[in-house]
Design a protein around this motif. Structure first.
Motif, PDB file in Angstrom:
ATOM      1  N   VAL A 190       0.831  -1.205   0.000  1.00 56.41           N
ATOM      2  CA  VAL A 190       0.000   0.000   0.000  1.00 56.41           C
ATOM      3  C   VAL A 190       0.868   1.257   0.000  1.00 56.41           C
TER       4      VAL A 190
ATOM      5  N   LEU B 159      -1.889   6.882   5.114  1.00 60.49           N
ATOM      6  CA  LEU B 159      -2.938   6.209   4.346  1.00 60.49           C
ATOM      7  C   LEU B 159      -2.701   4.702   4.352  1.00 60.49           C
TER       8      LEU B 159
ATOM      9  N   ASP C  73      -3.982   3.222   7.527  1.00 62.27           N
ATOM     10  CA  ASP C  73      -5.439   3.211   7.527  1.00 62.27           C
ATOM     11  C   ASP C  73      -5.992   2.114   6.625  1.00 62.27           C
ATOM     12  N   VAL C  74      -5.396   1.963   5.449  1.00 63.61           N
ATOM     13  CA  VAL C  74      -5.876   0.960   4.488  1.00 63.61           C
ATOM     14  C   VAL C  74      -5.651  -0.455   5.021  1.00 63.61           C
TER      15      VAL C  74
ATOM     16  N   GLU D 142      -8.246  -1.058   7.671  1.00 64.56           N
ATOM     17  CA  GLU D 142      -9.566  -1.262   7.073  1.00 64.56           C
ATOM     18  C   GLU D 142      -9.642  -2.620   6.375  1.00 64.56           C
ATOM     19  N   THR D 143      -8.586  -3.031   5.710  1.00 65.29           N
ATOM     20  CA  THR D 143      -8.564  -4.322   5.018  1.00 65.29           C
ATOM     21  C   THR D 143      -8.730  -5.460   6.025  1.00 65.29           C
TER      22      THR D 143
ATOM     23  N   ALA E 284      -7.215  -4.123  -0.453  1.00 67.11           N
ATOM     24  CA  ALA E 284      -6.334  -2.980  -0.176  1.00 67.11           C
ATOM     25  C   ALA E 284      -6.167  -2.122  -1.426  1.00 67.11           C
ATOM     26  N   ARG E 285      -5.955  -2.752  -2.558  1.00 68.21           N
ATOM     27  CA  ARG E 285      -5.802  -2.010  -3.821  1.00 68.21           C
ATOM     28  C   ARG E 285      -7.066  -1.204  -4.111  1.00 68.21           C
TER      29      ARG E 285
ATOM     30  N   LEU F 185      -9.308  -0.123  -1.993  1.00 66.96           N
ATOM     31  CA  LEU F 185      -9.433   0.970  -1.025  1.00 66.96           C
ATOM     32  C   LEU F 185      -8.537   2.154  -1.413  1.00 66.96           C
ATOM     33  N   VAL F 186      -7.324   1.857  -1.841  1.00 72.14           N
ATOM     34  CA  VAL F 186      -6.410   2.931  -2.266  1.00 72.14           C
ATOM     35  C   VAL F 186      -6.973   3.641  -3.489  1.00 72.14           C
TER      36      VAL F 186
ATOM     37  N   HIS G 292      -9.788   5.865  -2.560  1.00 69.08           N
ATOM     38  CA  HIS G 292      -9.285   7.087  -1.915  1.00 69.08           C
ATOM     39  C   HIS G 292      -8.720   8.056  -2.944  1.00 69.08           C
TER      40      HIS G 292
END
Length: 167
Positions: free
Chosen positions: A23, A32, A35-36, A39-40, A66-67, A69-70, A73
């Motif tokens: 990430v 970030l 956070d990711v 969250e993952t 994760a990908r 979510l990024v 964002h």
């Protein structure tokens, strides 16, 4: 049979460091990335059936989440409008409005004093001079300076009271 928490701890131990590095490389932002990853793993905990899959499938699922979510964002309006900076914003200063208004009141009240009385008050309070220094400057005895100060302060108090200032 292992519990969901034990499975999540095992997944965290096995994949969180690699997921974090992935990430960070993808987003370029350490905060970030933290956070990711959090969250993952939270999403993995919310879907315990994912944790029961084979290790390679769990890893692929984590990296895909994760990908996504990024990417979400980076596409968000928040990301487009917010910029990080290394410098702190200006410090907020206290409101000095009342001090300015008080200064105007005092200046107006000082204007009502006689020049001799005003010179003593201004010299002592704003100039920080002693009675002896004021007496030498004005060419009067120290007792006269003290007397002028007394009557000047009394007149100043009355002038301020006329303007509504109370003790």
């Amino acid at each position: 049979m292992t519990t969901g928490e034990e499975l999540l701890e095992a997944v965290h131990g096995a994949h969180s460091a690699d997921l974090h590095r992935f990430v960070v490389r993808l987003a370029g932002d350490e905060q970030l990335a933290q956070d990711v990853v959090q969250e993952t793993l939270l999403r993995a905990w919310s879907h315990p059936q994912v944790l029961e899959r084979p290790a390679d499938a769990v890893r692929a699922w984590l990296f895909t989440v994760a990908r996504n979510l990024v990417l979400d964002h980076l596409r968000s309006a928040r990301h487009a409008r917010e910029r990080t900076t290394g410098t702190l914003p200006e410090r907020q200063e206290a409101d000095r409005t009342q001090a300015v208004l008080d200064g105007w009141l005092v200046a107006d009240a000082l204007q009502r004093l006689s020049p001799e009385h005003r010179a003593v008050v201004v010299g002592a309070y704003y100039g920080g001079r002693s009675v002896a220094e004021l007496a030498a400057e004005q060419g009067v005895p120290p007792g006269t300076v003290k007397s002028r100060m007394h009557y000047a302060m009394r007149a100043l108090r009355l002038a301020l009271q006329e303007k509504g200032v109370t003790a």
